[in-house]
Motif scaffolding. Sequence first.
Motif, PDB file in Angstrom:
ATOM      1  N   GLU A 188       7.995 -64.064 -19.100  1.00 34.19           N
ATOM      2  CA  GLU A 188       7.890 -65.020 -17.993  1.00 34.19           C
ATOM      3  C   GLU A 188       7.976 -66.473 -18.434  1.00 34.19           C
ATOM      4  OE1 GLU A 188       4.561 -64.222 -15.495  1.00 34.19           O
ATOM      5  OE2 GLU A 188       5.286 -62.233 -14.923  1.00 34.19           O
ATOM      6  N   GLY A 189       8.201 -66.706 -19.747  1.00 31.88           N
ATOM      7  CA  GLY A 189       8.355 -68.074 -20.210  1.00 31.88           C
ATOM      8  C   GLY A 189       7.502 -68.393 -21.422  1.00 31.88           C
ATOM      9  N   THR A 190       7.526 -69.657 -21.806  1.00 32.77           N
ATOM     10  CA  THR A 190       6.784 -70.124 -22.979  1.00 32.77           C
ATOM     11  C   THR A 190       5.300 -70.202 -22.659  1.00 32.77           C
ATOM     12  OG1 THR A 190       8.704 -71.410 -23.692  1.00 32.77           O
ATOM     13  CG2 THR A 190       6.573 -71.985 -24.656  1.00 32.77           C
ATOM     14  N   VAL A 191       4.465 -69.685 -23.564  1.00 27.26           N
ATOM     15  CA  VAL A 191       3.025 -69.643 -23.301  1.00 27.26           C
ATOM     16  C   VAL A 191       2.182 -70.357 -24.355  1.00 27.26           C
ATOM     17  CG1 VAL A 191       3.082 -67.540 -21.909  1.00 27.26           C
ATOM     18  CG2 VAL A 191       2.887 -67.352 -24.395  1.00 27.26           C
ATOM     19  N   LEU A 192       2.701 -70.525 -25.569  1.00 29.66           N
ATOM     20  CA  LEU A 192       1.917 -71.131 -26.649  1.00 29.66           C
ATOM     21  C   LEU A 192       2.837 -71.881 -27.598  1.00 29.66           C
ATOM     22  CD1 LEU A 192      -0.572 -68.354 -27.894  1.00 29.66           C
ATOM     23  CD2 LEU A 192      -1.205 -70.596 -26.986  1.00 29.66           C
ATOM     24  N   GLY A 193       2.269 -72.895 -28.258  1.00 33.83           N
ATOM     25  CA  GLY A 193       2.944 -73.548 -29.361  1.00 33.83           C
ATOM     26  C   GLY A 193       2.232 -73.256 -30.668  1.00 33.83           C
ATOM     27  N   ARG A 194       2.952 -73.440 -31.765  1.00 30.42           N
ATOM     28  CA  ARG A 194       2.346 -73.300 -33.103  1.00 30.42           C
ATOM     29  C   ARG A 194       2.759 -74.495 -33.948  1.00 30.42           C
ATOM     30  NH1 ARG A 194       4.668 -74.092 -37.304  1.00 30.42           N
ATOM     31  NH2 ARG A 194       6.183 -72.370 -37.252  1.00 30.42           N
ATOM     32  N   MET A 195       1.769 -75.254 -34.403  1.00 34.44           N
ATOM     33  CA  MET A 195       2.005 -76.464 -35.180  1.00 34.44           C
ATOM     34  C   MET A 195       1.464 -76.289 -36.601  1.00 34.44           C
ATOM     35  SD  MET A 195       2.982 -79.726 -35.273  1.00 34.44           S
ATOM     36  CE  MET A 195       2.921 -80.476 -33.640  1.00 34.44           C
ATOM     37  N   LYS A 196       2.272 -76.650 -37.594  1.00 37.59           N
ATOM     38  CA  LYS A 196       1.776 -76.650 -38.964  1.00 37.59           C
ATOM     39  C   LYS A 196       0.917 -77.882 -39.187  1.00 37.59           C
ATOM     40  CE  LYS A 196       3.087 -76.509 -43.830  1.00 37.59           C
ATOM     41  NZ  LYS A 196       4.190 -76.448 -44.821  1.00 37.59           N
ATOM     42  N   MET A 197      -0.305 -77.677 -39.669  1.00 34.87           N
ATOM     43  CA  MET A 197      -1.192 -78.792 -39.965  1.00 34.87           C
ATOM     44  C   MET A 197      -0.690 -79.539 -41.198  1.00 34.87           C
ATOM     45  SD  MET A 197      -4.819 -76.798 -39.288  1.00 34.87           S
ATOM     46  CE  MET A 197      -5.913 -78.211 -39.537  1.00 34.87           C
ATOM     47  N   THR A 198      -0.698 -80.853 -41.116  1.00 35.35           N
ATOM     48  CA  THR A 198      -0.263 -81.691 -42.225  1.00 35.35           C
ATOM     49  C   THR A 198      -1.473 -82.193 -43.005  1.00 35.35           C
ATOM     50  OG1 THR A 198      -0.331 -83.724 -40.922  1.00 35.35           O
ATOM     51  CG2 THR A 198       1.703 -82.408 -40.816  1.00 35.35           C
ATOM     52  N   ASP A 199      -1.190 -83.029 -43.993  1.00 36.38           N
ATOM     53  CA  ASP A 199      -2.273 -83.605 -44.789  1.00 36.38           C
ATOM     54  C   ASP A 199      -3.090 -84.618 -43.994  1.00 36.38           C
ATOM     55  OD1 ASP A 199      -1.500 -82.085 -46.922  1.00 36.38           O
ATOM     56  OD2 ASP A 199      -0.273 -83.656 -47.850  1.00 36.38           O
ATOM     57  N   ASP A 200      -2.659 -84.935 -42.765  1.00 32.56           N
ATOM     58  CA  ASP A 200      -3.451 -85.817 -41.906  1.00 32.56           C
ATOM     59  C   ASP A 200      -4.782 -85.167 -41.533  1.00 32.56           C
ATOM     60  OD1 ASP A 200      -1.451 -87.707 -41.942  1.00 32.56           O
ATOM     61  OD2 ASP A 200      -0.532 -86.995 -40.078  1.00 32.56           O
ATOM     62  N   PHE A 201      -4.822 -83.840 -41.607  1.00 33.55           N
ATOM     63  CA  PHE A 201      -6.065 -83.123 -41.313  1.00 33.55           C
ATOM     64  C   PHE A 201      -6.863 -82.957 -42.604  1.00 33.55           C
ATOM     65  CE2 PHE A 201      -3.370 -81.948 -37.789  1.00 33.55           C
ATOM     66  CZ  PHE A 201      -4.248 -81.892 -36.708  1.00 33.55           C
ATOM     67  N   PRO A 202      -8.113 -83.419 -42.641  1.00 37.23           N
ATOM     68  CA  PRO A 202      -8.937 -83.220 -43.832  1.00 37.23           C
ATOM     69  C   PRO A 202      -9.029 -81.737 -44.189  1.00 37.23           C
ATOM     70  CG  PRO A 202     -10.011 -84.711 -42.304  1.00 37.23           C
ATOM     71  CD  PRO A 202      -8.833 -84.131 -41.581  1.00 37.23           C
ATOM     72  N   PRO A 203      -9.126 -81.407 -45.473  1.00 32.22           N
ATOM     73  CA  PRO A 203      -9.126 -80.001 -45.888  1.00 32.22           C
ATOM     74  C   PRO A 203     -10.272 -79.191 -45.309  1.00 32.22           C
ATOM     75  CG  PRO A 203      -9.675 -81.470 -47.719  1.00 32.22           C
ATOM     76  CD  PRO A 203      -9.177 -82.323 -46.622  1.00 32.22           C
ATOM     77  N   GLU A 204     -11.365 -79.859 -44.923  1.00 31.01           N
ATOM     78  CA  GLU A 204     -12.506 -79.120 -44.376  1.00 31.01           C
ATOM     79  C   GLU A 204     -12.292 -78.700 -42.917  1.00 31.01           C
ATOM     80  OE1 GLU A 204     -13.581 -83.559 -43.973  1.00 31.01           O
ATOM     81  OE2 GLU A 204     -12.613 -82.240 -45.472  1.00 31.01           O
ATOM     82  N   VAL A 205     -11.234 -79.222 -42.264  1.00 34.03           N
ATOM     83  CA  VAL A 205     -10.951 -78.831 -40.881  1.00 34.03           C
ATOM     84  C   VAL A 205     -10.248 -77.475 -40.886  1.00 34.03           C
ATOM     85  CG1 VAL A 205      -9.712 -79.409 -38.767  1.00 34.03           C
ATOM     86  CG2 VAL A 205     -10.795 -81.215 -40.117  1.00 34.03           C
ATOM     87  N   PRO A 206     -10.859 -76.445 -40.301  1.00 33.23           N
ATOM     88  CA  PRO A 206     -10.240 -75.116 -40.304  1.00 33.23           C
ATOM     89  C   PRO A 206      -9.104 -75.052 -39.291  1.00 33.23           C
ATOM     90  CG  PRO A 206     -12.253 -75.063 -39.017  1.00 33.23           C
ATOM     91  CD  PRO A 206     -12.160 -76.447 -39.609  1.00 33.23           C
ATOM     92  N   PRO A 207      -8.243 -74.038 -39.365  1.00 31.96           N
ATOM     93  CA  PRO A 207      -7.237 -73.861 -38.316  1.00 31.96           C
ATOM     94  C   PRO A 207      -7.922 -73.656 -36.970  1.00 31.96           C
ATOM     95  CG  PRO A 207      -7.397 -71.901 -39.683  1.00 31.96           C
ATOM     96  CD  PRO A 207      -8.208 -72.951 -40.359  1.00 31.96           C
ATOM     97  N   PHE A 208      -7.235 -74.040 -35.901  1.00 34.93           N
ATOM     98  CA  PHE A 208      -7.870 -73.954 -34.583  1.00 34.93           C
ATOM     99  C   PHE A 208      -6.793 -73.894 -33.516  1.00 34.93           C
ATOM    100  CE2 PHE A 208      -7.164 -78.415 -35.416  1.00 34.93           C
ATOM    101  CZ  PHE A 208      -6.854 -78.995 -34.195  1.00 34.93           C
ATOM    102  N   VAL A 209      -7.197 -73.520 -32.309  1.00 32.68           N
ATOM    103  CA  VAL A 209      -6.305 -73.574 -31.152  1.00 32.68           C
ATOM    104  C   VAL A 209      -6.633 -74.851 -30.386  1.00 32.68           C
ATOM    105  CG1 VAL A 209      -5.535 -72.462 -29.028  1.00 32.68           C
ATOM    106  CG2 VAL A 209      -6.152 -71.065 -31.016  1.00 32.68           C
ATOM    107  N   ASP A 223      13.167 -80.266 -35.468  1.00 33.05           N
ATOM    108  CA  ASP A 223      12.615 -81.602 -35.657  1.00 33.05           C
ATOM    109  C   ASP A 223      12.248 -81.741 -37.119  1.00 33.05           C
ATOM    110  OD1 ASP A 223      10.897 -83.849 -35.893  1.00 33.05           O
ATOM    111  OD2 ASP A 223      10.406 -83.733 -33.775  1.00 33.05           O
ATOM    112  N   GLY A 224      12.909 -82.645 -37.806  1.00 35.54           N
ATOM    113  CA  GLY A 224      12.663 -82.791 -39.232  1.00 35.54           C
ATOM    114  C   GLY A 224      11.308 -83.356 -39.580  1.00 35.54           C
ATOM    115  N   GLN A 225      10.567 -83.854 -38.582  1.00 39.47           N
ATOM    116  CA  GLN A 225       9.288 -84.486 -38.857  1.00 39.47           C
ATOM    117  C   GLN A 225       8.105 -83.532 -38.745  1.00 39.47           C
ATOM    118  OE1 GLN A 225       9.130 -87.857 -36.191  1.00 39.47           O
ATOM    119  NE2 GLN A 225      10.567 -89.041 -37.409  1.00 39.47           N
ATOM    120  N   MET A 226       8.295 -82.384 -38.113  1.00 40.43           N
ATOM    121  CA  MET A 226       7.175 -81.460 -37.972  1.00 40.43           C
ATOM    122  C   MET A 226       7.689 -80.030 -37.895  1.00 40.43           C
ATOM    123  SD  MET A 226       6.065 -82.121 -34.006  1.00 40.43           S
ATOM    124  CE  MET A 226       7.252 -82.001 -32.663  1.00 40.43           C
TER     125      MET A 226
END
Length: 266
Positions: free
Chosen positions: A180-201, A168-171
Amino acid sequence: MTVKPEGTPIWADASFPDIEAAKSFYGDVLGWTFGESSPEYGNYTQAFSDGKAVAAVVPPMPGQEAMSQWCLYLATTDVAAAAGRIRDNGGQLLMEPMQVGDFGSMCLASDPGGTVFGVWQPGTHAGFEAPVEQPGAYCWAEIFTRTPEKSDTFFPTVFSFTSQQMEDGQMDFRLYNTTEGTVLGRMKMTDDFPPEVPPFVNVYFNVANCDDAVATATKLGAVLRYGPMDSPFGRFAGLGDPQGAHFSVIDTTTTAGGPPTTTDIS
């Protein structure tokens, strides 16, 4: 007891300065009821959907009152061994392995990019009781991080995941899989997230109607982060609850579009 593959999401909890407010909010939004608090375990309080355990809330530990946050626990059959792999692969142990009565054993950790997660070795507490399709139940989770390359090395190594990159060229989105299958996703945070927001699940809970859940949540003081939007997996939205914890709701009965194209990484 069925043994879950290493790294399978097995439980979720969150700390809140105002436990009663959290219980009221999630009770109204997700239909949860709550058991008795356990003073011997820091007033840990389990949440239930249709009588089945789905999550828990707890007051923050001293010195950690600043931020509410959902924590996802990944399954293991040996918490000490998992802690060793976390250390060996650049992660940080925030809480060393410890026994929690006869319920099980746990540790808290962060990956090299700072994403906090837990590890749970079940005893009498086997984790989520409700099926993912049940309204109010845990359904899915994604690691939101600004350093995806660190997570993409760390988690597959620690938990023996295989990976698939979504085309997906957008994300920048990746899937982590067990045997047993897919268990988690991993998303790159964009600039839509303020810099003070830490990484999270980002933890997703199933709801009967996404739009209704969002309307209830925002009426009660939640912040709508994105959505509601349709996907092949369900109609979903991201929220920040009134005490600042990120979470998402998804109606898995309302889907749109075909499955995404992915590329196997390993």
